[in-house]
Design a protein around this motif. Structure first.
Motif, PDB file in Angstrom:
ATOM      1  N   PHE A  94      62.171  47.676  -5.454  1.00 45.92           N
ATOM      2  CA  PHE A  94      61.571  48.995  -5.656  1.00 45.92           C
ATOM      3  C   PHE A  94      62.453  49.839  -6.572  1.00 45.92           C
ATOM      4  N   VAL A 138      58.958  56.601  -5.515  1.00 43.10           N
ATOM      5  CA  VAL A 138      59.492  55.249  -5.300  1.00 43.10           C
ATOM      6  C   VAL A 138      58.332  54.302  -5.548  1.00 43.10           C
ATOM      7  N   PHE A 139      58.563  53.245  -6.312  1.00 42.25           N
ATOM      8  CA  PHE A 139      57.444  52.370  -6.685  1.00 42.25           C
ATOM      9  C   PHE A 139      57.958  50.953  -6.896  1.00 42.25           C
ATOM     10  N   PRO A 140      57.095  49.959  -6.689  1.00 46.95           N
ATOM     11  CA  PRO A 140      57.565  48.574  -6.838  1.00 46.95           C
ATOM     12  C   PRO A 140      57.706  48.170  -8.304  1.00 46.95           C
ATOM     13  N   THR A 149      65.350  51.136  -0.489  1.00 42.69           N
ATOM     14  CA  THR A 149      64.275  51.254   0.503  1.00 42.69           C
ATOM     15  C   THR A 149      64.586  50.418   1.737  1.00 42.69           C
ATOM     16  N   GLN A 150      64.009  50.848   2.865  1.00 45.51           N
ATOM     17  CA  GLN A 150      64.236  50.168   4.144  1.00 45.51           C
ATOM     18  C   GLN A 150      63.675  48.741   4.109  1.00 45.51           C
ATOM     19  N   HIS A 151      62.505  48.565   3.470  1.00 42.66           N
ATOM     20  CA  HIS A 151      61.877  47.251   3.355  1.00 42.66           C
ATOM     21  C   HIS A 151      61.826  46.852   1.885  1.00 42.66           C
ATOM     22  N   ASN A 152      61.451  45.604   1.639  1.00 41.21           N
ATOM     23  CA  ASN A 152      61.339  45.141   0.260  1.00 41.21           C
ATOM     24  C   ASN A 152      60.172  44.155   0.187  1.00 41.21           C
ATOM     25  N   PHE A 153      58.977  44.720   0.144  1.00 38.27           N
ATOM     26  CA  PHE A 153      57.725  43.959   0.221  1.00 38.27           C
ATOM     27  C   PHE A 153      57.689  42.834  -0.806  1.00 38.27           C
ATOM     28  N   LYS A 154      57.503  41.592  -0.313  1.00 35.49           N
ATOM     29  CA  LYS A 154      57.379  40.409  -1.175  1.00 35.49           C
ATOM     30  C   LYS A 154      58.548  40.285  -2.155  1.00 35.49           C
ATOM     31  N   VAL A 207      55.009  48.191 -11.698  1.00 37.10           N
ATOM     32  CA  VAL A 207      54.185  49.384 -11.915  1.00 37.10           C
ATOM     33  C   VAL A 207      54.389  49.872 -13.353  1.00 37.10           C
ATOM     34  N   LYS A 237      59.701  42.309  -4.108  1.00 34.95           N
ATOM     35  CA  LYS A 237      59.354  42.872  -5.418  1.00 34.95           C
ATOM     36  C   LYS A 237      60.498  43.677  -6.005  1.00 34.95           C
TER      37      LYS A 237
END
Lengths: 578, 578
Positions: free
Chosen positions: B514, B415-417, B505-510, B420, B512
């Motif tokens: 995933f 799993v990657f933002p 995903t549980q979160h979604n940083f900024k 990448v 971005k």
């Protein structure tokens, strides 16, 4: 240089903006300041209405060269102090300006200096000799090795410009720049001569002895001293004195670069960069000693915090001062290696936060405390981050800490073949965060000097690919520092320094040789922040083995130094988990 | 082009060397052939004593330009057919030659063609229209999107040179080059016109209808046909016809590149490269259908091999022929997508082995068999590798297979933002091998076309960093193919194609977003090659889930096609492990 002396803070003098990155451009009727996203707010506060803020990194922001081509009448001349701009920066800017009919012009008298009446004098602190028992190699041997590299590239001369390379090459240290034990100077090495450009009055007697300037013959490595300011003329005259090419680092100032005609330049990273990055056995032993002492100071510090924070009297600034005072007590301590990042709660999410009187907050039992600190000892440089909670962390804080820790472990336990560059390992520190949609917006590791700059090239571990990156090699020392930052709430970072060493693998594909890391930072990881349910068995074992090593090595040193309370705290913090 | 037509095998004609990579340089008295390490032996065999073999990649081997500067008298002129050398290759060579006082000169009449009396005629096969039900987007829409990209870069024209981009843009396919469903041509798109350079007799009636050349008005996307050979002159004349820059791919031939004056060139990767790499829903559905059919053929094939190999009558070549025959039976089958790599034992360690009469060996129950095959169907392109043992594998063979499989799983479950690039994931496919000192000397993944070239840019997964690499995006399809090769003994490779899709995903940083992969190749992994003791629980579950999916989807299709024996084999090979 990454850090500069007060006399060189010209952009701050002229614009008011004090951030670590920014460029001021002044025309006859305008003044513009470029800086990046870290500093938009600070720059807006610090510059006045005479200045236009140019926000680097936004899609609509013109580059300096683009802005100049718009502002200048045809045939405009743009002056730059050529000692303050690298040839790498000069050339593309020059190209854009030329295409628009303008010119970039080297200006020999810096115009800011003319206007800056109370400019601080450049530092003239005496130098310090670092004995061979710390360096493991004489400076004469280093010069001879540099000459071998020069010979293999058909270079008749090599101009050393980075200050840390100069310090490393001569086994000398200085204090011209805060936190960086370097001194202003240049050196030119030829097949026969070593010419050092530095004001002679700075060379105290021990340094003169060290450089064999007191009458004894230096033979093939005899050093000649010249005034600092003579380097440009000297390099220009080299062309007629030596045969072959003249080796210049592309990061050299345009002044030095341009002193050599194009057909005589060998423009490649300095050979010293690579030599310095690979630490020898003496330097490694010194780095270990420095880390052991540093671990003692952090145990003492965190033990003190655990007692004091609940009283509500400790602030970010007073805590950082306390830590510095504790560090001063260690043998061979010289200075911090950078401003301590002592940050509580939301300040921890400001990645390069430096506590100050204006932002200072008390530490508390309800917020995470992130402490990134390091020191210069005569035997080595340290840089370590620990994240603690002096009350009860939330489940999410624990999850973030544990995922960051998993990334730290996944990177430092990686086994990889010779030839692998740092950027190929960066992802290993992130997958535990990526799996749940988290990430961090900085690289994972940087090289560290041996009683030199805390940020040292050429190696690093980052998603950004650098063209000058080199494969990791046995003896390099890098930081391993993944993190997670929840804006406005908290920051987590776990940073250890790790030594690249040979891995013991069952096979050895194509005789490549395999490498791995050994963590040399020995500071407890706060047990209460770890959620063992997120860890694999391998990770639990790694943590327990690490803490056993801390007990053995730091425990012995704490005992030797009679620090009973810190010892007790360390034993409590290193209890087995899982 | 990666693959070429027989009429373009000029280097082979002139030197005798038939490898896929090599350059011949002929002076008045010498002839030299450059090729890389894969082909030293083959080249030595194929060239005669008139030729000097220049081993590319060895430290002492001169480059073509360096050799020429040594060989030529001052003022030497080096002729090159400018349609056969990219501008990227031309420029650095030109620079080295110029610095030594020579010149690179475009030669309009190819000198090899003058000497090549029985040169095959260039292919003139009729084109095929690919209906919108396969492409999901009309060619007119694609042209309009290209014009939007041109507008955003202030380009008045765009020259399309790669053959697969031409085929993709017009929803046409050809058969001018084996395995690649493309046709010779160029297209120039301007704001108002679409000029296609191709011999008109190749455009059968359906193609003319498709391109609206039969009287109906094309409006803003009206196509004008020109003879293939007129492109150079046309591009040169564009400069006066259109405003703004002219977009040229840096990989274009020097002829096309040089037809545009420097100040009018916009030299950037073609916008079609990026558009084509992201498959739309129709293309993805087609790729899934193609992979289901391909899985059916491989089940049938491996089932047959399992019966026949013990008899000792199957060879690498006969096996590959059998597989091609089986594939021919599937709906919309067009051709193979590359030469089947059908290799037993030590041949499996030759990464690009192609069986031939000279090297052919029987398959046996005592050696590993590696089969890398793919096909072109009207609905999609496949590329899959499976490694099998028809007897009893050794523990080491099983360990290698299992570690390669772990790498395959570790990559496709990553799993990657967003943002990448492929090179940042390559290491994930290697750590299981690196941990025991093993590795493989090729990249891990390449982009794949939708009924187009089996190797397609710009994305890829490799330790080599490409400057034209782009971030992975939802809808891209790449191979996931780690391997291990024991020289002289055996080769293991496990290759699936994988679709980049959104990760949950549980979160979604900024914010971005995933991403992760979905494996679309559905062919059993041979149970007997797997050592479950080396697998984590997560890996065992992945394998069992994968095999359940194969049972569901391929099982249903095998039933539908009435292939009972293959169905039985597939059910046996997909039993749960662990």
């Amino acid at each position: 240089s990454e850090y500069i002396a007060p006399c060189d803070c010209r952009r701050e003098f002229v614009s008011g903006f004090s951030g670590s990155a920014g460029t001021a451009v002044i025309t006859n009727d305008k003044a513009a300041l470029w800086t990046d996203g870290r500093y938009y707010l600070q720059a807006e506060k610090q510059i006045d209405s005479n200045w236009i803020l140019m926000k680097d990194g936004l899609p609509d922001t013109l580059s300096q060269a683009e802005w100049l081509t718009k502002e200048l009448p045809v045939g405009g001349r743009v002056g730059v102090d050529p000692y303050l701009m690298s040839s790498e920066t000069w050339k593309p800017m020059d190209k854009v300006l030329k295409e628009a009919g303008h010119m970039l012009v080297p200006v020999s008298q810096n115009l800011v200096d003319l206007a800056w009446e109370d400019r601080p004098t450049p530092p003239q602190n005496p130098l310090m000799v670092l004995p061979d028992s710390y360096t493991g190699q004489t400076w004469e041997d280093k010069v001879l090795k540099v000459r071998e590299k020069m010979k293999s590239k058909n270079c008749g001369a090599f101009v050393v410009t980075p200050l840390d390379e100069l310090a490393w090459l001569f086994n000398l240290r200085g204090s011209d720049i805060q936190y960086n034990p370097v001194f202003f100077g240049y050196v030119v090495v030829t097949k026969e001569t070593v010419d050092l450009f530095i004001e002679e009055e700075r060379l105290v007697s021990s340094v003169k002895d060290h450089l064999r300037l007191n009458g004894s013959s230096g033979g093939k490595v005899a050093v000649t001293i010249h005034p600092y300011g003579h380097v440009g003329k000297f390099v220009a005259e080299l062309v007629d004195k030596v045969e072959g090419k003249i080796w210049i680092n592309p990061k050299s100032s345009f002044a030095v670069f341009n002193a050599v005609p194009k057909n005589r330049r060998y423009v490649q990273p300095s050979p010293v960069t690579a030599m310095k990055a690979v630490k020898n056995a003496t330097e490694i032993a010194g780095m270990r000693r420095a880390h052991l002492k540093d671990a003692v100071t952090l145990c003492e510090y965190f033990c003190w915090l655990e007692k004091e924070v609940p009283k509500g009297t400790v602030t970010e600034v007073s805590a950082a001062e306390k830590l510095e005072n504790i560090k001063r007590g260690q043998k061979d301590y010289i200075s911090l290696s950078f401003d301590t990042i002592s940050s509580t709660g939301s300040h921890g999410a400001v990645i390069h936060y430096k506590p100050s009187a204006e932002t200072d907050l008390p530490l508390s039992t309800s917020e995470i405390y992130l402490c990134d600190s390091g020191a210069q000892y005569k035997d080595g440089t340290t840089d370590v981050t620990r994240t603690m909670h002096f009350g009860t962390p939330t489940d999410f804080e624990k999850e973030c800490f544990t995922r960051v820790l998993k990334g730290n472990i996944n990177l430092c336990t990686a086994v990889f073949p010779q030839g692998v560059k740092g950027h190929m390992l960066d992802t290993l520190a992130r997958t535990s965060l990526w799996n749940v949609g988290l990430d961090y917006l900085h690289g994972t590791g940087h090289g560290v000097g041996a009683f030199l700059n805390v940020h040292e090239g050429p190696c690093g571990i980052s998603p950004r690919v650098s063209l000058t990156d080199v494969p990791l090699e046995e003896g390099m020392i890098l930081s391993d520092e993944p993190g997670y930052y929840e804006d406005g709430k908290f920051g987590v970072r776990i940073e250890n320094l790790a030594l690249v060493k040979k891995a013991d693998t069952q096979h050895n594909f194509k005789n490549k040789g395999f490498l791995t890391f050994e963590t040399i930072t020995l500071v407890p990881l706060q047990n209460k922040m770890i959620d063992p349910s997120l860890l694999t068995e391998k990770e639990v074992n790694w943590i327990n083995d690490y803490h056993t090593q801390v007990r053995d090595e730091v425990g012995a040193e704490l005992k030797r130094q009679g620090k009973q309370e810190a010892l007790k705290w360390m034993m409590k913090e290193t209890q087995p988990i899982g």
